[in-house]
Design a protein around this motif. Structure first.
Motif, PDB file in Angstrom:
ATOM      1  N   ASN A   1       0.854  -1.296  -0.111  1.00 36.61           N
ATOM      2  CA  ASN A   1      -0.006   0.025   0.147  1.00 36.61           C
ATOM      3  C   ASN A   1       0.784   1.176   0.073  1.00 36.61           C
ATOM      4  O   ASN A   1       1.365   1.499   1.073  1.00 36.61           O
TER       5      ASN A   1
ATOM      6  N   CYS B   1       0.544   4.508   2.254  1.00 37.77           N
ATOM      7  CA  CYS B   1       0.742   4.451   3.711  1.00 37.77           C
ATOM      8  C   CYS B   1       2.122   3.935   4.060  1.00 37.77           C
ATOM      9  O   CYS B   1       2.668   3.885   5.044  1.00 37.77           O
TER      10      CYS B   1
ATOM     11  N   ASP C   1       2.701   0.416   3.758  1.00 36.96           N
ATOM     12  CA  ASP C   1       2.497  -0.951   4.445  1.00 36.96           C
ATOM     13  C   ASP C   1       2.864  -1.925   3.485  1.00 36.96           C
ATOM     14  O   ASP C   1       2.449  -1.764   2.133  1.00 36.96           O
TER      15      ASP C   1
ATOM     16  N   CYS D   1       1.117  -0.003   9.407  1.00 38.72           N
ATOM     17  CA  CYS D   1       0.494   0.789  10.264  1.00 38.72           C
ATOM     18  C   CYS D   1      -0.399  -0.401  11.090  1.00 38.72           C
ATOM     19  O   CYS D   1      -0.652  -1.400  10.820  1.00 38.72           O
TER      20      CYS D   1
ATOM     21  N   SER E   1      -3.306  -1.914   9.110  1.00 42.00           N
ATOM     22  CA  SER E   1      -3.038  -2.939   8.193  1.00 42.00           C
ATOM     23  C   SER E   1      -2.775  -4.141   9.000  1.00 42.00           C
ATOM     24  O   SER E   1      -3.091  -5.248   8.423  1.00 42.00           O
TER      25      SER E   1
ATOM     26  N   ARG F   1      -7.394   5.681   5.226  1.00 39.31           N
ATOM     27  CA  ARG F   1      -6.836   4.382   5.788  1.00 39.31           C
ATOM     28  C   ARG F   1      -7.610   3.188   5.214  1.00 39.31           C
ATOM     29  O   ARG F   1      -7.242   2.238   5.846  1.00 39.31           O
TER      30      ARG F   1
ATOM     31  N   CYS G   1      -5.374   0.477   4.148  1.00 33.60           N
ATOM     32  CA  CYS G   1      -4.628   0.071   5.291  1.00 33.60           C
ATOM     33  C   CYS G   1      -5.344  -1.362   5.656  1.00 33.60           C
ATOM     34  O   CYS G   1      -4.825  -2.514   5.749  1.00 33.60           O
TER      35      CYS G   1
HETATM   36 ZN    ZN Z   1      -1.446   1.785   6.768  1.00 32.87          ZN
END
Ligand code: ZN
Length: 152
Positions: A36, A39, A41, A64, A67, A124, A127
């Motif tokens: 991702n 972010c 991730d 994060c 995730s 988000r 995530c």
């Molecule tokens: Zn994330």
């Protein structure tokens, strides 16, 4: 309403702190790396498929809290299930995380309902969907998936 949101928040923090089914999976038959870029991730999902059943599933990677928590809950929700049921659960969650998607409810969907909180934070959502896209990619024999190309 505040109480349920607090509960959902606690569930996510707890899964982030103690992720279930985390780490490499011995004898895995299918794997996919999910990325991702929005972010940063990275979630790798490893599966052991046996006939029409998902015998076991692990995840690992850097990401994060959302995730990781989402992937952790996912492994608990789908492990041991038939592939058709795994796809149905993934489809339900991915639809629910869309802006005006159908709700998940604690009584029926268990801890997965806690993911609904991210709908209020569009940045988000990817995530939360990352692990699920990686799961579907692994089932489809794809080795890499990015939320920017998954139509997530
Ligand atoms: Zn994330």
């Amino acid at each position: 309403m505040a109480d349920i949101e607090e509960l959902y928040q606690e569930i996510i923090l707890e899964h982030n702190k103690r992720p279930r089914n985390y780490g490499p999976l011995a004898g895995s038959t299918h794997q996919a790396d999910g990325h991702n870029p929005l972010c940063g991730d990275e979630i790798k999902v490893s599966l052991v498929l046996e006939g029409d059943r998902l015998r076991s599933i692990h995840f690992q990677g850097q990401g994060c809290a959302i995730s990781r928590a989402s992937a952790s809950m996912m492994t608990e929700a789908v492990a041991g299930k038939r592939i058709t049921e795994v796809r149905r659960i993934a489809d339900t969650v991915l639809k629910a995380l869309q802006l005006h998607g159908p709700d998940l409810v604690l009584e029926r969907d268990g801890e997965l309902a806690s993911l609904l909180g991210v709908r209020k934070f569009p940045a988000r959502v990817k995530c939360a969907t990352l692990g699920w896209h990686a799961l579907l990619a692994a089932l489809d024999g794809q080795q890499r998936i990015s939320t920017e190309s998954a139509g997530a």
